[in-house]
Enzyme design. Structure first.
Site, PDB file in Angstrom:
ATOM      1  N   ASN A 151       0.789  -1.244   0.000  1.00  0.00           N
ATOM      2  CA  ASN A 151       0.000   0.000   0.000  1.00  0.00           C
ATOM      3  C   ASN A 151       0.818   1.290   0.000  1.00  0.00           C
ATOM      4  O   ASN A 151       0.346   2.294  -0.508  1.00  0.00           O
ATOM      5  CB  ASN A 151      -1.050  -0.016   1.124  1.00  0.00           C
ATOM      6  N   GLU A 247       4.607  -4.082  12.074  1.00  0.00           N
ATOM      7  CA  GLU A 247       3.669  -2.975  11.869  1.00  0.00           C
ATOM      8  C   GLU A 247       2.473  -3.568  11.143  1.00  0.00           C
ATOM      9  O   GLU A 247       2.540  -3.842   9.943  1.00  0.00           O
ATOM     10  CB  GLU A 247       4.320  -1.867  11.027  1.00  0.00           C
ATOM     11  N   CYS A 281      -3.099   1.589   6.608  1.00  0.00           N
ATOM     12  CA  CYS A 281      -3.197   0.874   7.885  1.00  0.00           C
ATOM     13  C   CYS A 281      -3.939   1.690   8.941  1.00  0.00           C
ATOM     14  O   CYS A 281      -4.547   1.125   9.840  1.00  0.00           O
ATOM     15  CB  CYS A 281      -1.816   0.490   8.379  1.00  0.00           C
TER      16      CYS A 281
HETATM   17  P1  NAP Z   1       0.573  -8.994   3.462  1.00  0.00           P
HETATM   18  O1  NAP Z   1      -0.249  -9.817   2.553  1.00  0.00           O
HETATM   19  O2  NAP Z   1       0.736  -9.425   4.865  1.00  0.00           O
HETATM   20  O3  NAP Z   1       2.012  -8.880   2.752  1.00  0.00           O
HETATM   21  C1  NAP Z   1       3.029  -8.110   3.302  1.00  0.00           C
HETATM   22  C2  NAP Z   1       4.367  -8.677   2.857  1.00  0.00           C
HETATM   23  O4  NAP Z   1       4.559  -9.957   3.449  1.00  0.00           O
HETATM   24  C3  NAP Z   1       4.466  -8.887   1.351  1.00  0.00           C
HETATM   25  O5  NAP Z   1       5.757  -8.571   0.917  1.00  0.00           O
HETATM   26  C4  NAP Z   1       4.198 -10.365   1.227  1.00  0.00           C
HETATM   27  O6  NAP Z   1       4.697 -10.939   0.046  1.00  0.00           O
HETATM   28  C5  NAP Z   1       4.937 -10.894   2.437  1.00  0.00           C
HETATM   29  N1  NAP Z   1       4.558 -12.250   2.855  1.00  0.00           N
HETATM   30  C6  NAP Z   1       3.451 -12.960   2.513  1.00  0.00           C
HETATM   31  N2  NAP Z   1       3.496 -14.181   3.103  1.00  0.00           N
HETATM   32  C7  NAP Z   1       4.641 -14.226   3.833  1.00  0.00           C
HETATM   33  C8  NAP Z   1       5.241 -15.209   4.679  1.00  0.00           C
HETATM   34  N3  NAP Z   1       4.676 -16.393   4.902  1.00  0.00           N
HETATM   35  N4  NAP Z   1       6.409 -14.912   5.277  1.00  0.00           N
HETATM   36  C9  NAP Z   1       6.999 -13.697   5.087  1.00  0.00           C
HETATM   37  N5  NAP Z   1       6.481 -12.745   4.287  1.00  0.00           N
HETATM   38  C10 NAP Z   1       5.316 -12.998   3.677  1.00  0.00           C
HETATM   39  O7  NAP Z   1       0.049  -7.486   3.508  1.00  0.00           O
HETATM   40  P2  NAP Z   1      -0.438  -6.567   2.301  1.00  0.00           P
HETATM   41  O8  NAP Z   1      -1.754  -7.060   1.819  1.00  0.00           O
HETATM   42  O9  NAP Z   1       0.672  -6.370   1.315  1.00  0.00           O
HETATM   43  O10 NAP Z   1      -0.610  -5.176   3.072  1.00  0.00           O
HETATM   44  C11 NAP Z   1      -1.762  -4.831   3.759  1.00  0.00           C
HETATM   45  C12 NAP Z   1      -1.597  -5.019   5.254  1.00  0.00           C
HETATM   46  O11 NAP Z   1      -0.485  -4.274   5.714  1.00  0.00           O
HETATM   47  C13 NAP Z   1      -2.788  -4.477   6.029  1.00  0.00           C
HETATM   48  O12 NAP Z   1      -3.104  -5.344   7.071  1.00  0.00           O
HETATM   49  C14 NAP Z   1      -2.271  -3.148   6.569  1.00  0.00           C
HETATM   50  O13 NAP Z   1      -2.928  -2.670   7.708  1.00  0.00           O
HETATM   51  C15 NAP Z   1      -0.866  -3.496   6.853  1.00  0.00           C
HETATM   52  N6  NAP Z   1      -0.076  -2.277   6.935  1.00  0.00           N
HETATM   53  C16 NAP Z   1       0.362  -1.864   8.173  1.00  0.00           C
HETATM   54  C17 NAP Z   1       1.097  -0.680   8.284  1.00  0.00           C
HETATM   55  C18 NAP Z   1       1.622  -0.202   9.600  1.00  0.00           C
HETATM   56  O14 NAP Z   1       2.559   0.607   9.596  1.00  0.00           O
HETATM   57  N7  NAP Z   1       1.084  -0.640  10.725  1.00  0.00           N
HETATM   58  C19 NAP Z   1       1.350   0.079   7.153  1.00  0.00           C
HETATM   59  C20 NAP Z   1       0.865  -0.378   5.922  1.00  0.00           C
HETATM   60  C21 NAP Z   1       0.168  -1.564   5.839  1.00  0.00           C
HETATM   61  P3  NAP Z   1       3.712 -11.214  -1.225  1.00  0.00           P
HETATM   62  O15 NAP Z   1       3.232  -9.874  -1.655  1.00  0.00           O
HETATM   63  O16 NAP Z   1       4.622 -11.854  -2.181  1.00  0.00           O
HETATM   64  O17 NAP Z   1       2.607 -12.083  -0.713  1.00  0.00           O
END
Ligand code: NAP
Length: 473
Positions: A151, A247, A281
Protein backbone atom coordinates in the site's frame (compact mmCIF):
# COMPACT_ATOMS: atom_id res chain seq x y z
CA UNK A 1 10.07 -5.06 -19.56
CA UNK A 2 11.97 -7.75 -17.62
CA UNK A 3 13.04 -6.87 -14.09
CA UNK A 4 15.88 -8.88 -12.53
CA UNK A 5 16.98 -9.39 -8.94
CA UNK A 6 19.30 -6.83 -7.38
CA UNK A 7 22.04 -8.60 -5.45
CA UNK A 8 25.50 -7.37 -4.46
CA UNK A 9 25.16 -4.28 -6.65
CA UNK A 10 24.31 -6.28 -9.80
CA UNK A 11 21.15 -7.10 -11.73
CA UNK A 12 20.88 -10.90 -11.81
CA UNK A 13 18.68 -13.12 -13.93
CA UNK A 14 16.82 -16.06 -12.43
CA UNK A 15 14.91 -19.07 -13.79
CA UNK A 16 11.36 -17.78 -13.31
CA UNK A 17 9.61 -14.53 -14.06
CA UNK A 18 5.97 -13.64 -13.36
CA UNK A 19 3.76 -11.11 -15.07
CA UNK A 20 2.96 -7.98 -13.10
CA UNK A 21 -0.41 -6.47 -14.01
CA UNK A 22 -1.81 -3.01 -13.26
CA UNK A 23 -4.69 -3.36 -10.77
CA UNK A 24 -6.81 -0.77 -12.59
CA UNK A 25 -6.88 -2.11 -16.17
CA UNK A 26 -5.03 -5.44 -15.83
CA UNK A 27 -2.48 -4.62 -18.52
CA UNK A 28 0.89 -6.33 -18.14
CA UNK A 29 3.40 -3.73 -16.94
CA UNK A 30 6.49 -5.87 -16.32
CA UNK A 31 7.86 -9.37 -15.84
CA UNK A 32 9.29 -9.74 -12.38
CA UNK A 33 11.99 -12.19 -11.28
CA UNK A 34 10.83 -14.84 -8.79
CA UNK A 35 13.80 -15.48 -6.52
CA UNK A 36 14.77 -19.11 -5.90
CA UNK A 37 16.04 -20.40 -2.56
CA UNK A 38 19.60 -20.13 -3.94
CA UNK A 39 19.00 -16.51 -4.98
CA UNK A 40 17.86 -15.59 -1.46
CA UNK A 41 20.95 -17.27 0.01
CA UNK A 42 23.10 -15.30 -2.38
CA UNK A 43 21.41 -12.04 -1.34
CA UNK A 44 21.85 -12.78 2.38
CA UNK A 45 25.52 -13.72 1.86
CA UNK A 46 26.12 -10.42 0.00
CA UNK A 47 24.41 -8.42 2.72
CA UNK A 48 26.41 -10.29 5.35
CA UNK A 49 29.73 -9.49 3.62
CA UNK A 50 28.73 -5.83 3.23
CA UNK A 51 28.19 -5.46 7.00
CA UNK A 52 31.99 -5.06 7.35
CA UNK A 53 31.95 -2.06 5.01
CA UNK A 54 28.83 -0.44 6.46
CA UNK A 55 29.88 -0.91 10.09
CA UNK A 56 33.11 1.04 9.41
CA UNK A 57 31.54 3.74 7.24
CA UNK A 58 31.60 7.11 9.04
CA UNK A 59 28.30 8.69 9.98
CA UNK A 60 28.80 11.68 7.66
CA UNK A 61 29.20 9.34 4.69
CA UNK A 62 26.05 7.35 5.53
CA UNK A 63 24.23 10.65 5.90
CA UNK A 64 25.57 11.87 2.54
CA UNK A 65 24.36 8.74 0.72
CA UNK A 66 20.86 9.21 2.14
CA UNK A 67 20.98 12.91 1.31
CA UNK A 68 22.02 12.06 -2.28
CA UNK A 69 19.12 9.63 -2.49
CA UNK A 70 16.65 12.32 -1.40
CA UNK A 71 18.03 14.66 -4.09
CA UNK A 72 17.77 11.98 -6.80
CA UNK A 73 14.21 11.17 -5.79
CA UNK A 74 13.26 14.82 -6.00
CA UNK A 75 14.75 15.00 -9.51
CA UNK A 76 12.81 11.89 -10.55
CA UNK A 77 9.60 12.75 -8.73
CA UNK A 78 7.39 12.33 -11.83
CA UNK A 79 8.83 8.92 -12.67
CA UNK A 80 8.43 7.77 -9.07
CA UNK A 81 4.79 8.90 -8.88
CA UNK A 82 3.95 7.19 -12.18
CA UNK A 83 5.44 3.92 -10.92
CA UNK A 84 3.23 4.12 -7.81
CA UNK A 85 0.11 5.01 -9.79
CA UNK A 86 0.70 2.15 -12.22
CA UNK A 87 1.68 -0.74 -9.95
CA UNK A 88 -0.60 0.12 -6.99
CA UNK A 89 -3.49 1.99 -8.70
CA UNK A 90 -2.60 4.87 -6.42
CA UNK A 91 -4.32 8.03 -7.69
CA UNK A 92 -1.62 10.41 -8.96
CA UNK A 93 -2.21 13.13 -6.38
CA UNK A 94 -1.82 10.57 -3.57
CA UNK A 95 1.18 9.08 -5.38
CA UNK A 96 2.95 12.46 -5.50
CA UNK A 97 2.18 12.90 -1.81
CA UNK A 98 3.82 9.54 -1.10
CA UNK A 99 6.92 10.44 -3.11
CA UNK A 100 7.24 13.72 -1.21
CA UNK A 101 6.94 11.93 2.10
CA UNK A 102 9.51 9.36 0.97
CA UNK A 103 11.95 12.20 0.28
CA UNK A 104 11.31 13.53 3.79
CA UNK A 105 11.81 10.10 5.33
CA UNK A 106 15.22 9.72 3.68
CA UNK A 107 16.14 13.26 4.74
CA UNK A 108 15.16 12.45 8.32
CA UNK A 109 17.30 9.31 8.05
CA UNK A 110 20.25 11.35 6.74
CA UNK A 111 19.94 13.69 9.73
CA UNK A 112 19.49 10.83 12.18
CA UNK A 113 22.66 9.09 10.93
CA UNK A 114 24.68 11.91 12.50
CA UNK A 115 23.18 11.73 15.96
CA UNK A 116 23.12 8.07 16.91
CA UNK A 117 24.75 8.09 20.30
CA UNK A 118 24.71 6.52 23.73
CA UNK A 119 25.08 8.13 27.15
CA UNK A 120 27.27 8.02 30.20
CA UNK A 121 26.25 6.28 33.41
CA UNK A 122 27.27 7.42 36.93
CA UNK A 123 28.78 4.14 38.15
CA UNK A 124 29.31 5.43 41.69
CA UNK A 125 25.54 5.39 42.18
CA UNK A 126 26.06 1.81 43.30
CA UNK A 127 28.42 0.84 46.14
CA UNK A 128 31.40 -0.82 44.49
CA UNK A 129 31.03 1.26 41.34
CA UNK A 130 33.48 3.96 42.45
CA UNK A 131 36.41 4.75 40.22
CA UNK A 132 34.75 3.47 37.08
CA UNK A 133 33.72 5.35 33.95
CA UNK A 134 30.87 3.86 31.98
CA UNK A 135 29.39 4.79 28.66
CA UNK A 136 27.05 3.21 26.16
CA UNK A 137 27.18 3.17 22.39
CA UNK A 138 24.66 2.04 19.80
CA UNK A 139 26.03 -0.47 17.30
CA UNK A 140 24.42 -1.67 14.08
CA UNK A 141 22.79 -5.11 14.26
CA UNK A 142 24.13 -6.38 10.92
CA UNK A 143 21.80 -7.70 8.23
CA UNK A 144 18.19 -6.53 8.41
CA UNK A 145 15.47 -8.48 6.58
CA UNK A 146 12.79 -6.02 5.45
CA UNK A 147 9.40 -7.28 4.25
CA UNK A 148 6.98 -4.65 2.97
CA UNK A 149 3.32 -4.38 1.90
CA UNK A 150 1.72 -3.11 -1.31
CA UNK A 151 0.00 0.00 0.00
CA UNK A 152 2.93 2.44 0.44
CA UNK A 153 5.60 0.81 -1.71
CA UNK A 154 7.99 3.74 -1.46
CA UNK A 155 7.51 5.35 1.92
CA UNK A 156 7.14 2.16 3.96
CA UNK A 157 10.26 0.80 2.29
CA UNK A 158 11.95 4.11 3.20
CA UNK A 159 10.93 3.59 6.84
CA UNK A 160 13.04 0.42 6.85
CA UNK A 161 15.88 1.11 4.40
CA UNK A 162 16.48 4.70 5.60
CA UNK A 163 17.02 3.94 9.32
CA UNK A 164 18.88 0.71 8.52
CA UNK A 165 21.49 2.55 6.43
CA UNK A 166 21.57 5.48 8.85
CA UNK A 167 22.57 3.04 11.60
CA UNK A 168 25.20 1.23 9.48
CA UNK A 169 23.25 -1.96 8.78
CA UNK A 170 22.76 -3.79 5.49
CA UNK A 171 19.41 -4.88 4.08
CA UNK A 172 17.77 -7.69 2.17
CA UNK A 173 14.46 -6.25 1.01
CA UNK A 174 11.46 -8.34 -0.06
CA UNK A 175 8.79 -6.01 -1.47
CA UNK A 176 5.14 -7.03 -1.93
CA UNK A 177 4.60 -9.03 -5.14
CA UNK A 178 2.12 -6.46 -6.44
CA UNK A 179 4.50 -3.50 -5.97
CA UNK A 180 8.10 -4.52 -6.69
CA UNK A 181 8.88 -1.72 -9.19
CA UNK A 182 9.18 0.98 -6.52
CA UNK A 183 11.83 -1.06 -4.67
CA UNK A 184 13.78 -1.87 -7.83
CA UNK A 185 13.71 1.84 -8.68
CA UNK A 186 15.06 2.58 -5.20
CA UNK A 187 17.92 0.11 -5.77
CA UNK A 188 18.94 2.00 -8.93
CA UNK A 189 18.85 5.33 -7.12
CA UNK A 190 20.77 4.11 -4.08
CA UNK A 191 23.55 2.72 -6.28
CA UNK A 192 23.77 6.14 -7.96
CA UNK A 193 23.72 7.77 -4.51
CA UNK A 194 26.90 5.90 -3.59
CA UNK A 195 25.70 2.97 -1.46
CA UNK A 196 28.32 0.17 -1.52
CA UNK A 197 27.48 -3.10 -3.31
CA UNK A 198 25.66 -5.57 -1.07
CA UNK A 199 24.37 -2.98 1.39
CA UNK A 200 20.93 -3.18 -0.23
CA UNK A 201 19.69 -6.30 -1.99
CA UNK A 202 16.20 -6.59 -3.46
CA UNK A 203 14.75 -10.08 -3.83
CA UNK A 204 11.37 -10.24 -5.51
CA UNK A 205 9.17 -13.31 -5.47
CA UNK A 206 6.68 -15.18 -3.37
CA UNK A 207 6.12 -14.10 0.21
CA UNK A 208 6.34 -17.65 1.44
CA UNK A 209 9.59 -18.66 -0.31
CA UNK A 210 11.55 -15.46 0.15
CA UNK A 211 9.92 -14.40 3.40
CA UNK A 212 10.38 -17.74 5.16
CA UNK A 213 14.05 -17.83 4.30
CA UNK A 214 14.66 -14.33 5.53
CA UNK A 215 12.84 -15.07 8.75
CA UNK A 216 14.71 -18.29 9.50
CA UNK A 217 18.26 -17.56 8.26
CA UNK A 218 20.64 -17.02 11.22
CA UNK A 219 22.69 -14.42 9.33
CA UNK A 220 19.70 -12.07 9.46
CA UNK A 221 19.66 -10.30 12.83
CA UNK A 222 16.31 -8.54 12.61
CA UNK A 223 13.09 -8.77 10.65
CA UNK A 224 11.22 -5.55 10.13
CA UNK A 225 7.81 -6.40 8.73
CA UNK A 226 4.87 -4.28 7.69
CA UNK A 227 1.78 -6.13 6.54
CA UNK A 228 -1.20 -8.13 7.66
CA UNK A 229 -1.65 -9.49 11.20
CA UNK A 230 -1.81 -13.10 9.96
CA UNK A 231 1.57 -12.99 8.25
CA UNK A 232 3.02 -10.92 11.11
CA UNK A 233 2.00 -13.55 13.66
CA UNK A 234 3.53 -16.38 11.65
CA UNK A 235 6.78 -14.40 11.30
CA UNK A 236 6.92 -13.88 15.07
CA UNK A 237 6.46 -17.59 15.64
CA UNK A 238 9.26 -18.56 13.24
CA UNK A 239 11.80 -15.85 14.03
CA UNK A 240 13.24 -17.42 17.21
CA UNK A 241 15.52 -14.97 19.00
CA UNK A 242 15.79 -12.54 16.09
CA UNK A 243 14.67 -9.04 16.81
CA UNK A 244 11.27 -8.48 15.19
CA UNK A 245 9.32 -5.31 14.50
CA UNK A 246 5.74 -5.80 13.34
CA UNK A 247 3.67 -2.97 11.87
CA UNK A 248 0.27 -4.56 11.30
CA UNK A 249 -3.33 -3.63 10.61
CA UNK A 250 -6.15 -1.89 12.43
CA UNK A 251 -9.80 -0.81 12.28
CA UNK A 252 -9.06 2.76 13.30
CA UNK A 253 -11.75 4.94 14.80
CA UNK A 254 -12.55 8.56 15.58
CA UNK A 255 -14.91 10.00 18.20
CA UNK A 256 -16.81 13.17 17.27
CA UNK A 257 -18.06 14.99 20.36
CA UNK A 258 -20.94 17.44 20.50
CA UNK A 259 -20.06 21.05 19.62
CA UNK A 260 -17.16 20.52 17.20
CA UNK A 261 -16.95 22.50 13.91
CA UNK A 262 -18.30 20.10 11.31
CA UNK A 263 -17.08 22.26 8.41
CA UNK A 264 -13.55 21.24 9.36
CA UNK A 265 -14.20 17.77 10.72
CA UNK A 266 -16.24 16.21 7.92
CA UNK A 267 -13.87 16.80 4.96
CA UNK A 268 -10.99 15.52 7.09
CA UNK A 269 -12.98 12.36 7.94
CA UNK A 270 -13.98 11.81 4.29
CA UNK A 271 -10.31 12.05 3.28
CA UNK A 272 -9.25 9.70 6.08
CA UNK A 273 -11.83 7.09 5.12
CA UNK A 274 -11.34 7.00 1.35
CA UNK A 275 -7.79 8.12 0.61
CA UNK A 276 -6.09 5.39 -1.48
CA UNK A 277 -9.34 3.42 -1.41
CA UNK A 278 -9.09 2.92 2.35
CA UNK A 279 -6.00 0.74 1.85
CA UNK A 280 -4.07 2.53 4.57
CA UNK A 281 -3.20 0.87 7.89
CA UNK A 282 -4.62 3.87 9.78
CA UNK A 283 -7.52 4.41 7.39
CA UNK A 284 -10.59 5.76 9.16
CA UNK A 285 -12.95 2.78 9.39
CA UNK A 286 -15.22 3.61 12.36
CA UNK A 287 -16.75 7.01 13.16
CA UNK A 288 -18.63 7.43 16.43
CA UNK A 289 -20.65 10.67 16.41
CA UNK A 290 -22.44 12.31 19.33
CA UNK A 291 -26.21 11.91 18.93
CA UNK A 292 -26.80 15.68 18.89
CA UNK A 293 -24.76 16.00 15.67
CA UNK A 294 -25.44 12.63 14.13
CA UNK A 295 -28.14 13.42 11.52
CA UNK A 296 -26.32 16.48 10.18
CA UNK A 297 -22.96 14.70 10.20
CA UNK A 298 -24.31 11.76 8.19
CA UNK A 299 -26.13 13.92 5.67
CA UNK A 300 -23.09 16.09 4.93
CA UNK A 301 -20.66 13.16 5.00
CA UNK A 302 -22.73 11.23 2.45
CA UNK A 303 -23.04 14.29 0.22
CA UNK A 304 -19.26 14.79 0.21
CA UNK A 305 -18.64 11.08 -0.34
CA UNK A 306 -20.90 11.00 -3.39
CA UNK A 307 -18.95 13.95 -4.85
CA UNK A 308 -15.61 12.08 -4.87
CA UNK A 309 -14.28 11.36 -8.35
CA UNK A 310 -13.84 7.67 -9.00
CA UNK A 311 -11.75 6.18 -11.84
CA UNK A 312 -8.35 5.92 -13.51
CA UNK A 313 -5.42 6.44 -11.08
CA UNK A 314 -3.48 8.27 -13.80
CA UNK A 315 -6.23 10.92 -14.05
CA UNK A 316 -5.23 13.83 -11.79
CA UNK A 317 -8.86 14.40 -10.71
CA UNK A 318 -9.37 10.85 -9.42
CA UNK A 319 -9.73 10.41 -5.66
CA UNK A 320 -10.82 6.76 -5.49
CA UNK A 321 -9.52 4.10 -7.90
CA UNK A 322 -9.22 0.32 -8.04
CA UNK A 323 -8.71 -1.98 -5.10
CA UNK A 324 -5.52 -3.98 -5.27
CA UNK A 325 -7.26 -7.18 -6.44
CA UNK A 326 -10.59 -8.56 -7.62
CA UNK A 327 -10.59 -10.79 -4.54
CA UNK A 328 -10.58 -7.71 -2.32
CA UNK A 329 -13.56 -6.26 -4.21
CA UNK A 330 -15.56 -9.45 -3.67
CA UNK A 331 -14.53 -9.66 -0.02
CA UNK A 332 -15.65 -6.06 0.51
CA UNK A 333 -19.04 -6.71 -1.11
CA UNK A 334 -19.48 -9.84 1.04
CA UNK A 335 -18.66 -7.88 4.20
CA UNK A 336 -21.11 -5.12 3.27
CA UNK A 337 -23.81 -7.76 2.64
CA UNK A 338 -23.07 -9.34 6.03
CA UNK A 339 -23.53 -5.98 7.77
CA UNK A 340 -26.77 -5.29 5.92
CA UNK A 341 -27.99 -8.79 6.88
CA UNK A 342 -27.45 -7.78 10.51
CA UNK A 343 -29.47 -4.58 10.23
CA UNK A 344 -26.95 -2.01 8.95
CA UNK A 345 -27.98 0.55 6.32
CA UNK A 346 -25.90 1.51 3.27
CA UNK A 347 -26.08 5.31 2.91
CA UNK A 348 -23.62 5.66 -0.01
CA UNK A 349 -21.82 3.32 -2.42
CA UNK A 350 -22.08 -0.38 -1.73
CA UNK A 351 -21.51 -1.38 -5.37
CA UNK A 352 -18.48 -2.04 -7.58
CA UNK A 353 -17.49 -1.50 -11.22
CA UNK A 354 -14.57 -3.70 -12.24
CA UNK A 355 -12.00 -3.42 -9.47
CA UNK A 356 -13.39 -0.09 -8.26
CA UNK A 357 -15.58 -0.23 -5.15
CA UNK A 358 -17.61 2.96 -4.82
CA UNK A 359 -16.85 4.78 -1.57
CA UNK A 360 -19.25 3.24 0.89
CA UNK A 361 -20.87 4.64 4.02
CA UNK A 362 -22.74 2.28 6.37
CA UNK A 363 -24.90 3.27 9.34
CA UNK A 364 -26.17 1.46 12.46
CA UNK A 365 -23.49 -1.21 12.22
CA UNK A 366 -23.42 -3.92 14.93
CA UNK A 367 -20.03 -4.26 16.68
CA UNK A 368 -19.51 -7.89 15.75
CA UNK A 369 -19.83 -7.73 11.95
CA UNK A 370 -16.63 -7.75 9.90
CA UNK A 371 -16.80 -4.16 8.61
CA UNK A 372 -16.62 -3.12 12.25
CA UNK A 373 -14.42 -5.65 14.04
CA UNK A 374 -12.01 -6.74 11.27
CA UNK A 375 -9.67 -4.57 9.20
CA UNK A 376 -11.70 -3.63 6.12
CA UNK A 377 -8.84 -2.24 3.97
CA UNK A 378 -11.28 -0.87 1.38
CA UNK A 379 -13.24 2.39 0.87
CA UNK A 380 -15.84 1.52 3.51
CA UNK A 381 -16.57 3.52 6.63
CA UNK A 382 -19.22 3.09 9.32
CA UNK A 383 -20.90 5.95 11.18
CA UNK A 384 -22.62 5.04 14.44
CA UNK A 385 -24.34 7.18 17.05
CA UNK A 386 -23.01 7.60 20.62
CA UNK A 387 -24.54 9.24 23.68
CA UNK A 388 -21.23 10.34 25.22
CA UNK A 389 -17.46 10.43 24.69
CA UNK A 390 -17.17 7.70 27.36
CA UNK A 391 -19.31 5.39 25.22
CA UNK A 392 -17.12 6.27 22.22
CA UNK A 393 -13.94 5.36 24.11
CA UNK A 394 -15.42 1.98 25.04
CA UNK A 395 -16.32 1.30 21.43
CA UNK A 396 -12.90 2.33 20.12
CA UNK A 397 -11.23 0.04 22.67
CA UNK A 398 -13.56 -2.86 21.88
CA UNK A 399 -11.19 -4.05 19.15
CA UNK A 400 -8.42 -6.58 18.72
CA UNK A 401 -6.40 -3.74 17.15
CA UNK A 402 -4.82 -0.59 18.57
CA UNK A 403 -2.78 1.45 16.10
CA UNK A 404 -4.03 5.06 16.32
CA UNK A 405 -7.33 6.70 17.34
CA UNK A 406 -8.73 10.20 17.04
CA UNK A 407 -11.10 12.36 19.05
CA UNK A 408 -12.67 15.66 18.11
CA UNK A 409 -13.79 17.60 21.17
CA UNK A 410 -13.73 21.17 22.43
CA UNK A 411 -13.58 19.93 26.03
CA UNK A 412 -10.01 19.64 27.31
CA UNK A 413 -10.98 17.24 30.12
CA UNK A 414 -12.60 14.81 27.71
CA UNK A 415 -9.60 15.11 25.39
CA UNK A 416 -7.16 14.27 28.19
CA UNK A 417 -9.39 11.45 29.48
CA UNK A 418 -9.40 9.98 25.97
CA UNK A 419 -5.60 10.33 25.76
CA UNK A 420 -5.37 8.34 29.02
CA UNK A 421 -7.93 5.69 28.22
CA UNK A 422 -7.63 4.90 24.52
CA UNK A 423 -5.62 1.70 24.18
CA UNK A 424 -3.64 2.49 21.03
CA UNK A 425 -0.11 3.44 19.93
CA UNK A 426 -1.06 7.05 19.15
CA UNK A 427 -3.94 9.36 20.13
CA UNK A 428 -4.78 12.24 17.78
CA UNK A 429 -6.73 15.00 19.54
CA UNK A 430 -8.81 17.08 17.15
CA UNK A 431 -7.69 14.98 14.21
CA UNK A 432 -8.40 11.69 12.48
CA UNK A 433 -6.38 8.56 13.35
CA UNK A 434 -4.96 8.68 9.82
CA UNK A 435 -2.57 11.53 10.69
CA UNK A 436 1.07 10.61 10.32
CA UNK A 437 4.31 12.43 9.62
CA UNK A 438 7.49 10.52 9.24
CA UNK A 439 9.55 11.40 12.29
CA UNK A 440 6.87 10.66 14.91
CA UNK A 441 6.90 7.32 16.74
CA UNK A 442 4.47 5.07 14.96
CA UNK A 443 3.24 1.60 15.80
CA UNK A 444 0.54 -0.32 17.56
CA UNK A 445 -0.56 -2.30 20.57
CA UNK A 446 -2.62 -5.52 20.65
CA UNK A 447 -2.87 -7.16 17.20
CA UNK A 448 -1.61 -3.99 15.51
CA UNK A 449 1.94 -5.04 16.19
CA UNK A 450 5.05 -4.42 18.24
CA UNK A 451 7.95 -2.00 18.03
CA UNK A 452 7.95 1.51 16.62
CA UNK A 453 8.88 3.12 13.33
CA UNK A 454 9.45 6.82 12.66
CA UNK A 455 13.09 7.28 11.82
CA UNK A 456 14.66 7.85 15.25
CA UNK A 457 12.58 5.07 16.80
CA UNK A 458 13.39 2.63 14.01
CA UNK A 459 17.08 3.41 14.47
CA UNK A 460 16.72 2.41 18.13
CA UNK A 461 15.14 -0.90 17.09
CA UNK A 462 17.89 -1.47 14.52
CA UNK A 463 20.82 -0.93 16.87
CA UNK A 464 22.20 -2.79 19.88
CA UNK A 465 23.16 -0.99 23.06
CA UNK A 466 26.70 -1.79 24.12
CA UNK A 467 28.11 -0.90 27.54
CA UNK A 468 31.77 -0.04 28.12
CA UNK A 469 33.06 0.16 31.71
CA UNK A 470 36.56 1.58 32.31
CA UNK A 471 38.08 0.66 35.65
CA UNK A 472 40.37 3.46 36.89
CA UNK A 473 41.06 1.90 40.30
P1 NAP B 1 0.57 -8.99 3.46
O1 NAP B 1 -0.25 -9.82 2.55
O2 NAP B 1 0.74 -9.43 4.87
O3 NAP B 1 2.01 -8.88 2.75
C1 NAP B 1 3.03 -8.11 3.30
C2 NAP B 1 4.37 -8.68 2.86
O4 NAP B 1 4.56 -9.96 3.45
C3 NAP B 1 4.47 -8.89 1.35
O5 NAP B 1 5.76 -8.57 0.92
C4 NAP B 1 4.20 -10.36 1.23
O6 NAP B 1 4.70 -10.94 0.05
C5 NAP B 1 4.94 -10.89 2.44
N1 NAP B 1 4.56 -12.25 2.85
C6 NAP B 1 3.45 -12.96 2.51
N2 NAP B 1 3.50 -14.18 3.10
C7 NAP B 1 4.64 -14.23 3.83
C8 NAP B 1 5.24 -15.21 4.68
N3 NAP B 1 4.68 -16.39 4.90
N4 NAP B 1 6.41 -14.91 5.28
C9 NAP B 1 7.00 -13.70 5.09
N5 NAP B 1 6.48 -12.74 4.29
C10 NAP B 1 5.32 -13.00 3.68
O7 NAP B 1 0.05 -7.49 3.51
P2 NAP B 1 -0.44 -6.57 2.30
O8 NAP B 1 -1.75 -7.06 1.82
O9 NAP B 1 0.67 -6.37 1.31
O10 NAP B 1 -0.61 -5.18 3.07
C11 NAP B 1 -1.76 -4.83 3.76
C12 NAP B 1 -1.60 -5.02 5.25
O11 NAP B 1 -0.49 -4.27 5.71
C13 NAP B 1 -2.79 -4.48 6.03
O12 NAP B 1 -3.10 -5.34 7.07
C14 NAP B 1 -2.27 -3.15 6.57
O13 NAP B 1 -2.93 -2.67 7.71
C15 NAP B 1 -0.87 -3.50 6.85
N6 NAP B 1 -0.08 -2.28 6.94
C16 NAP B 1 0.36 -1.86 8.17
C17 NAP B 1 1.10 -0.68 8.28
C18 NAP B 1 1.62 -0.20 9.60
O14 NAP B 1 2.56 0.61 9.60
N7 NAP B 1 1.08 -0.64 10.72
C19 NAP B 1 1.35 0.08 7.15
C20 NAP B 1 0.86 -0.38 5.92
C21 NAP B 1 0.17 -1.56 5.84
P3 NAP B 1 3.71 -11.21 -1.22
O15 NAP B 1 3.23 -9.87 -1.66
O16 NAP B 1 4.62 -11.85 -2.18
O17 NAP B 1 2.61 -12.08 -0.71
Amino acid sequence: MKKDLYINGEWLKTDHYTELRAPYDHRVIAEIASASVADVHHAIASADRATKVMRKMPAHQRAQILENLAILLREKRDEAATILATEAAKPLTTAYAEVDRTIQTYKFAAEEAKRIHGETLPMDAAPGGEGRVAYMVREPLGVIGAITPFNFPMNLVAHKVGPAIAAGNTVVLKPASQTPLSSLFLAELLAEAGLPAGALNVVTGSGRTVGDQLVTDPRIKMITFTGSPGVGTSIRQKAGLKRVTLELGSNSAVIVDNGVPLDKVIPRCVGGAFSFQGQVCISLQRIYVHEALYEEFVERFVEQTNALKVGDPLDKETFVSALISQGDVQRSLDWIAEAVGQGAVVAAGGTAEGNVLHPTVILNVPVDVKVSCQEVFAPIVLINKIASVEEGIELVNDSRFGLQAGIYTENVHKALDAADELHVGGVMINDIPTFRVDHMPYGGVKDSGMGREGVRFAVEEMTELKLVVFNRN
